[in-house]
Scaffold this motif. Sequence first.
Motif, PDB file in Angstrom:
ATOM      1  N   ARG A   5      -7.743 -15.686 -62.060  1.00 44.46           N
ATOM      2  CA  ARG A   5      -6.831 -15.379 -62.648  1.00 44.46           C
ATOM      3  C   ARG A   5      -6.203 -15.916 -64.134  1.00 44.46           C
ATOM      4  N   TYR A   7      -2.525 -15.718 -65.497  1.00 45.15           N
ATOM      5  CA  TYR A   7      -1.379 -14.497 -65.946  1.00 45.15           C
ATOM      6  C   TYR A   7      -0.352 -14.632 -66.976  1.00 45.15           C
ATOM      7  N   LYS A   8       0.182 -13.508 -67.117  1.00 47.51           N
ATOM      8  CA  LYS A   8       0.744 -13.888 -68.767  1.00 47.51           C
ATOM      9  C   LYS A   8       2.394 -14.644 -68.070  1.00 47.51           C
ATOM     10  N   ASP A  13       5.541  -7.924 -70.198  1.00 53.21           N
ATOM     11  CA  ASP A  13       4.357  -8.563 -69.269  1.00 53.21           C
ATOM     12  C   ASP A  13       4.141  -9.560 -68.374  1.00 53.21           C
ATOM     13  N   LYS A  14       5.369 -10.786 -68.642  1.00 56.39           N
ATOM     14  CA  LYS A  14       5.246 -12.005 -67.572  1.00 56.39           C
ATOM     15  C   LYS A  14       4.532 -12.068 -65.968  1.00 56.39           C
ATOM     16  N   ASN A  16       1.936 -10.058 -64.808  1.00 52.32           N
ATOM     17  CA  ASN A  16       0.442  -9.267 -65.629  1.00 52.32           C
ATOM     18  C   ASN A  16      -0.625 -10.438 -65.662  1.00 52.32           C
ATOM     19  N   LEU A  17      -1.955  -9.940 -65.270  1.00 48.09           N
ATOM     20  CA  LEU A  17      -2.550  -9.996 -65.106  1.00 48.09           C
ATOM     21  C   LEU A  17      -3.151 -10.415 -67.213  1.00 48.09           C
ATOM     22  N   ASP A  18      -3.294 -11.317 -67.102  1.00 48.00           N
ATOM     23  CA  ASP A  18      -3.814 -12.454 -68.961  1.00 48.00           C
ATOM     24  C   ASP A  18      -5.620 -11.746 -68.768  1.00 48.00           C
ATOM     25  N   HIS A  19      -6.021 -12.773 -68.562  1.00 49.54           N
ATOM     26  CA  HIS A  19      -7.477 -12.605 -68.940  1.00 49.54           C
ATOM     27  C   HIS A  19      -7.991 -13.421 -67.331  1.00 49.54           C
TER      28      HIS A  19
END
Length: 62
Positions: A5, A7-8, A13-14, A16-19
């Motif tokens: 996972r 993260y940003k 949105d730092k 938070n999940l990016d991809h």
Amino acid sequence: MYKLRIYKLSGVDKGNLDHEEFFNTKDQMDKRYDELFKKDLYGLNPTAWEQKNGGWKRLEGY
């Protein structure tokens, strides 16, 4: 099956999940994790997960 996972790292949105990135083997995942890991990012580094019993379990040490 394994996943990372990602993260940003900046912006509103730092953290938070990016991809998510998926891998067939732990070795493949470990190689990619080593490419992404940065000691100074602390809690923003990727987290590693393993698929077990139809769900995902977070791996310790990542």
